[in-house]
Design an enzyme around this catalytic site. Structure first.
Site, PDB file in Angstrom:
ATOM      1  N   LYS A  14       0.846  -1.213   0.000  1.00  0.00           N
ATOM      2  CA  LYS A  14       0.000   0.000   0.000  1.00  0.00           C
ATOM      3  C   LYS A  14       0.866   1.242   0.000  1.00  0.00           C
ATOM      4  O   LYS A  14       2.050   1.202   0.371  1.00  0.00           O
ATOM      5  CB  LYS A  14      -0.923   0.028   1.233  1.00  0.00           C
ATOM      6  CG  LYS A  14      -0.220  -0.074   2.603  1.00  0.00           C
ATOM      7  CD  LYS A  14       0.254   1.225   3.187  1.00  0.00           C
ATOM      8  CE  LYS A  14       1.007   1.056   4.499  1.00  0.00           C
ATOM      9  NZ  LYS A  14       1.716   2.229   4.975  1.00  0.00           N
ATOM     10  N   PRO A  90       9.865  -4.091  -0.166  1.00  0.00           N
ATOM     11  CA  PRO A  90      10.982  -3.761   0.731  1.00  0.00           C
ATOM     12  C   PRO A  90      10.545  -3.763   2.205  1.00  0.00           C
ATOM     13  O   PRO A  90       9.440  -3.322   2.523  1.00  0.00           O
ATOM     14  CB  PRO A  90      11.391  -2.337   0.317  1.00  0.00           C
ATOM     15  CG  PRO A  90      10.761  -2.089  -0.992  1.00  0.00           C
ATOM     16  CD  PRO A  90       9.600  -3.015  -1.129  1.00  0.00           C
ATOM     17  N   VAL A  91      11.407  -4.277   3.062  1.00  0.00           N
ATOM     18  CA  VAL A  91      11.102  -4.367   4.505  1.00  0.00           C
ATOM     19  C   VAL A  91      11.418  -3.020   5.164  1.00  0.00           C
ATOM     20  O   VAL A  91      12.413  -2.380   4.838  1.00  0.00           O
ATOM     21  CB  VAL A  91      11.930  -5.510   5.149  1.00  0.00           C
ATOM     22  CG1 VAL A  91      11.703  -5.571   6.654  1.00  0.00           C
ATOM     23  CG2 VAL A  91      11.570  -6.843   4.496  1.00  0.00           C
ATOM     24  N   LEU A  95       5.564   0.541   3.080  1.00  0.00           N
ATOM     25  CA  LEU A  95       4.626   0.017   2.075  1.00  0.00           C
ATOM     26  C   LEU A  95       3.759  -1.099   2.653  1.00  0.00           C
ATOM     27  O   LEU A  95       3.020  -1.758   1.919  1.00  0.00           O
ATOM     28  CB  LEU A  95       5.411  -0.503   0.855  1.00  0.00           C
ATOM     29  CG  LEU A  95       6.250   0.539   0.112  1.00  0.00           C
ATOM     30  CD1 LEU A  95       7.104  -0.129  -0.962  1.00  0.00           C
ATOM     31  CD2 LEU A  95       5.366   1.611  -0.521  1.00  0.00           C
ATOM     32  N   GLY A  97       4.580  -4.050   3.972  1.00  0.00           N
ATOM     33  CA  GLY A  97       4.929  -5.403   3.524  1.00  0.00           C
ATOM     34  C   GLY A  97       4.522  -6.495   4.500  1.00  0.00           C
ATOM     35  O   GLY A  97       3.783  -7.416   4.134  1.00  0.00           O
ATOM     36  N   SER A  99       2.498  -6.299   6.973  1.00  0.00           N
ATOM     37  CA  SER A  99       1.047  -6.234   7.193  1.00  0.00           C
ATOM     38  C   SER A  99       0.299  -6.863   6.025  1.00  0.00           C
ATOM     39  O   SER A  99      -0.723  -7.534   6.213  1.00  0.00           O
ATOM     40  CB  SER A  99       0.600  -4.775   7.340  1.00  0.00           C
ATOM     41  OG  SER A  99       1.321  -4.148   8.359  1.00  0.00           O
ATOM     42  N   ASP A 132      -1.788  -1.583  10.435  1.00  0.00           N
ATOM     43  CA  ASP A 132      -2.108  -1.501   9.005  1.00  0.00           C
ATOM     44  C   ASP A 132      -2.844  -2.737   8.481  1.00  0.00           C
ATOM     45  O   ASP A 132      -3.299  -2.748   7.334  1.00  0.00           O
ATOM     46  CB  ASP A 132      -0.812  -1.389   8.172  1.00  0.00           C
ATOM     47  CG  ASP A 132      -0.225   0.012   8.215  1.00  0.00           C
ATOM     48  OD1 ASP A 132      -0.982   0.963   8.471  1.00  0.00           O
ATOM     49  OD2 ASP A 132       0.991   0.135   7.987  1.00  0.00           O
TER      50      ASP A 132
HETATM   51  O1  C5P Z   1       0.685  -1.412  15.117  1.00  0.00           O
HETATM   52  P1  C5P Z   1       2.107  -1.455  14.679  1.00  0.00           P
HETATM   53  O2  C5P Z   1       2.865  -2.595  15.312  1.00  0.00           O
HETATM   54  O3  C5P Z   1       2.282  -1.418  13.207  1.00  0.00           O
HETATM   55  O4  C5P Z   1       2.792  -0.113  15.218  1.00  0.00           O
HETATM   56  C1  C5P Z   1       4.174   0.046  15.315  1.00  0.00           C
HETATM   57  C2  C5P Z   1       4.479   1.257  16.168  1.00  0.00           C
HETATM   58  O5  C5P Z   1       4.039   2.459  15.498  1.00  0.00           O
HETATM   59  C3  C5P Z   1       3.753   1.270  17.501  1.00  0.00           C
HETATM   60  O6  C5P Z   1       4.507   0.611  18.492  1.00  0.00           O
HETATM   61  C4  C5P Z   1       3.610   2.762  17.789  1.00  0.00           C
HETATM   62  O7  C5P Z   1       4.815   3.250  18.367  1.00  0.00           O
HETATM   63  C5  C5P Z   1       3.482   3.383  16.410  1.00  0.00           C
HETATM   64  N1  C5P Z   1       2.077   3.649  16.037  1.00  0.00           N
HETATM   65  C6  C5P Z   1       1.398   4.701  16.640  1.00  0.00           C
HETATM   66  N2  C5P Z   1       0.091   4.945  16.303  1.00  0.00           N
HETATM   67  C7  C5P Z   1      -0.529   4.206  15.355  1.00  0.00           C
HETATM   68  C8  C5P Z   1       0.149   3.139  14.719  1.00  0.00           C
HETATM   69  C9  C5P Z   1       1.463   2.890  15.078  1.00  0.00           C
HETATM   70  O8  C5P Z   1       1.943   5.399  17.497  1.00  0.00           O
HETATM   71  N3  C5P Z   1      -1.800   4.472  15.038  1.00  0.00           N
END
Ligand code: C5P
Length: 285
Positions: A14, A90-91, A95, A97, A99, A132
């Site tokens: 995405k 790419p990691v 994008l 990936g 998720s 995501d």
């Molecule tokens: O949910 P995910 O593991 O992708 O989020 C990674 C990090 O991004 C979270 O630990 C948080 O620090 C930050 N984040 C956030 N608010 C969001 C999504 C992600 O602060 N809505």
């Protein structure tokens, strides 16, 4: 040949056409609003029935395994799954990936385990896997709100957006989502015109207006952490892409192009400068 108990799915990446970050929540996450658009760049995920859960990704915190376990618990399925992924996205690139792989795993297991769940029901299992993941389970052009758990299609299924081409460029730096959010200053007030302008631009199929309506509140903090992102933004802009901006928490940047031929030329020019680059197009659900 694939055996009967195997399901294969494309895991589409995405870009965030808009990403507005509001305040921090009690759980430490940020409240956000984003127009998430799936693109043709994809990994391929294969799930096979197994006694336990495994993945060949090599990541200890593999999101696909987390997703598979969450679905097994929610659907009360007492089976495992062996997950295989062919990586192209790419990691750490903004994008989605990991998720996308998790979302494809949920959709594939829905078939493998014959659950018959709707995408909306699968998305409700997805938020604890990653912010995501619900948007990528829903697919196409998605309005994502809250922490990422509130997702809805931006357009009806029978009236999707007119597809357009984009060039992606990645400077080869890994962006930590956590670090980028931690450096982000939240918006003090809502700007309703951001979503309104993007929705109207997409509805009209006006790519110039889409380029103008693009916003990403995480770009400034990400560039402050990794100046290579600024170089990628400049290179893509110089090469002639429109509305050049970073996706998600970076480090991939993207811009709009008039067609595939022009996009391939721009991607080739960026590759010559040492960037990972790819011409892609939007996909509908
Ligand atoms: O949910 P995910 O593991 O992708 O989020 C990674 C990090 O991004 C979270 O630990 C948080 O620090 C930050 N984040 C956030 N608010 C969001 C999504 C992600 O602060 N809505």
């Amino acid at each position: 040949m694939l055996s009967k108990k195997t399901v294969e799915r494309k895991a589409f990446a995405k870009v965030n056409l808009t990403l507005e970050v509001f305040g921090t929540r009690d759980d430490g996450y940020h409240t956000l609003r984003s127009v998430v658009q799936q693109i043709s760049l994809c990994d391929t995920v294969t799930v096979e029935e197994a006694g336990t859960f495994s993945s060949d990704s090599g990541f200890s915190d593999d999101l696909s395994v987390k997703a598979a376990k969450a679905l097994a618990t929610a659907a009360d399925v007492r089976k495992g799954a062996a997950i295989k992924t062919v990586k192209r996205i790419p990691v750490g690139g903004g994008l989605g990936g990991g998720s996308a792989d998790a979302a494809a795993t949920l959709l594939a297991l829905n078939d493998l385990w014959r659950l018959g769940w709707s995408r909306e029901r699968l998305a409700s299992v997805a938020v604890d896997v990653g912010s995501d993941v619900p948007a990528l389970v829903l697919g196409g052009t998605v309005l994502m709100e809250g922490r990422g758990e509130k997702v809805s299609p931006l357009f009806p299924r029978d009236a999707p957006i007119k597809p357009f081409h984009l060039v992606l460029a990645n400077p080869g730096v890994f962006c930590s989502t956590k670090d980028v959010y931690a450096k982000c200053t939240s918006r003090l007030q809502e700007t309703p015109s951001i979503l309104y302008n993007m929705r109207s631009a997409l509805e009209c199929g006006d790519t110039g207006a889409v380029a103008e309506a693009m916003v990403n509140d995480l770009q400034k903090p990400a560039v402050a952490l990794h100046e290579e992102i600024a170089q990628a933004l400049e290179a893509l802009d110089d090469a002639g892409a429109e509305g050049v901006m970073m996706s998600g928490s970076g480090s991939t940047v993207f811009g709009l192009v008039r067609d595939e031929a022009r996009g391939s030329e721009i991607a080739a020019a960026l590759k010559e400068q040492g960037f990972w680059a790819e011409c892609v197009h939007t996909v509908v659900r």
